[in-house]
Scaffold this active site. Structure first.
Site, PDB file in Angstrom:
ATOM      1  CB  SER A 121      -0.984  -0.001   1.168  1.00 46.42           C
ATOM      2  OG  SER A 121      -0.310  -0.019   2.406  1.00 46.42           O
ATOM      3  CG  ASN A 122       3.472   3.021   3.051  1.00 53.38           C
ATOM      4  OD1 ASN A 122       3.080   4.178   3.049  1.00 53.38           O
ATOM      5  ND2 ASN A 122       3.516   2.285   4.152  1.00 53.38           N
ATOM      6  NE  ARG A 169      22.649 -10.137   5.779  1.00 52.16           N
ATOM      7  CZ  ARG A 169      22.688  -9.339   6.838  1.00 52.16           C
ATOM      8  NH1 ARG A 169      21.581  -8.823   7.322  1.00 52.16           N
ATOM      9  NH2 ARG A 169      23.833  -9.075   7.428  1.00 52.16           N
ATOM     10  NE  ARG A 217      13.767 -11.538   3.540  1.00 52.88           N
ATOM     11  CZ  ARG A 217      13.522 -12.672   4.155  1.00 52.88           C
ATOM     12  NH1 ARG A 217      14.197 -12.994   5.228  1.00 52.88           N
ATOM     13  NH2 ARG A 217      12.626 -13.500   3.700  1.00 52.88           N
ATOM     14  CB  ILE A 218      18.242  -6.768   8.723  1.00 50.00           C
ATOM     15  CG1 ILE A 218      17.110  -6.842   9.752  1.00 50.00           C
ATOM     16  CG2 ILE A 218      19.362  -5.856   9.183  1.00 50.00           C
ATOM     17  CD1 ILE A 218      16.339  -5.564   9.955  1.00 50.00           C
ATOM     18  CG  ASN A 225      12.548   1.443   6.613  1.00 48.43           C
ATOM     19  OD1 ASN A 225      11.730   0.970   5.832  1.00 48.43           O
ATOM     20  ND2 ASN A 225      12.664   1.027   7.855  1.00 48.43           N
ATOM     21  CG  HIS A 240       9.878   1.813  12.304  1.00 49.69           C
ATOM     22  ND1 HIS A 240       9.973   0.450  12.112  1.00 49.69           N
ATOM     23  CD2 HIS A 240       9.616   1.997  13.618  1.00 49.69           C
ATOM     24  CE1 HIS A 240       9.792  -0.157  13.271  1.00 49.69           C
ATOM     25  NE2 HIS A 240       9.567   0.759  14.200  1.00 49.69           N
TER      26      HIS A 240
END
Length: 191
Positions: free
Chosen positions: A14-15, A64, A90-91, A106, A108
């Site tokens: 949605s973002n 990773r 994911r980091i 990002n 948050h």
């Protein structure tokens, strides 16, 4: 000058959709979507919005490093100014972040540094805070520890349900993310 961005998402998107729909006003061109889950609804949104997308299913990689290496290879084929995380769960490694220093943004759903991590809305609600909000920040190799670019708060009303609180957070995200990126890309926020 219009910034070329790639958006990263893991879920509903949605973002992602909100940013694409506001991209002209923000001053950016969304040149791609990267998802890490093959069943992410963000893919459907990308198809509807005619945004090219790439799927990097983390489960298909041994490490990773291999996962990120393939993403970096894809990004190297694109002339990208910023990587915009919009629900990407994911980091990213220090090595990945260093390649795009201060170019990964990002969102948050809490007022960082409070309530880091994937369950921030639930954690804030269960803790009983009266004020929460949304943070836009640069990404570093930690979990929601990067330098804060912008924050906006909201009140949690007495007796408010978790669903209602979550909806208010999402509405705030839909306003704050485009507004912050617009300021950043115009140079109104320090880079």
């Amino acid at each position: 000058m219009t910034k070329r961005v790639v958006i990263f998402a893991s879920g509903g998107g949605s973002n992602f959709e909100n940013l694409v729909r506001n991209s002209n006003d923000i001053g950016m061109e969304v040149i791609g979507l990267i998802v890490d889950k093959p069943n992410a609804f963000a893919i459907n949104r990308a198809e509807q919005l005619k945004i090219p997308y790439s799927i990097f299913d983390r489960k298909e990689y041994k490490s990773r490093q291999d996962f990120e290496s393939d993403i970096l290879e894809k990004l190297s084929e694109m002339d990208v100014d910023y990587l915009i995380l919009a629900g990407f769960m994911r980091i990213l490694s220090t090595e990945f972040v260093d390649k795009y220093d201060r170019k990964i943004i990002n969102i948050h759903p809490s007022l960082l540094p409070a309530f880091r991590g994937a369950t921030a809305i639930y954690d804030a609600y269960m803790y009983g805070v009266k004020v929460s909000g949304v943070t836009i920040h640069y990404v570093d190799s930690g979990v929601d520890t990067g330098e804060i670019i912008a924050q906006k708060s909201l009140y949690i009303e007495d007796g408010e349900s978790l669903d209602s609180f979550e909806e208010k957070i999402h509405q705030l995200e839909y306003d704050l993310y485009p507004a912050t990126l617009k300021k950043l890309f115009k140079g109104d926020v320090r880079e």
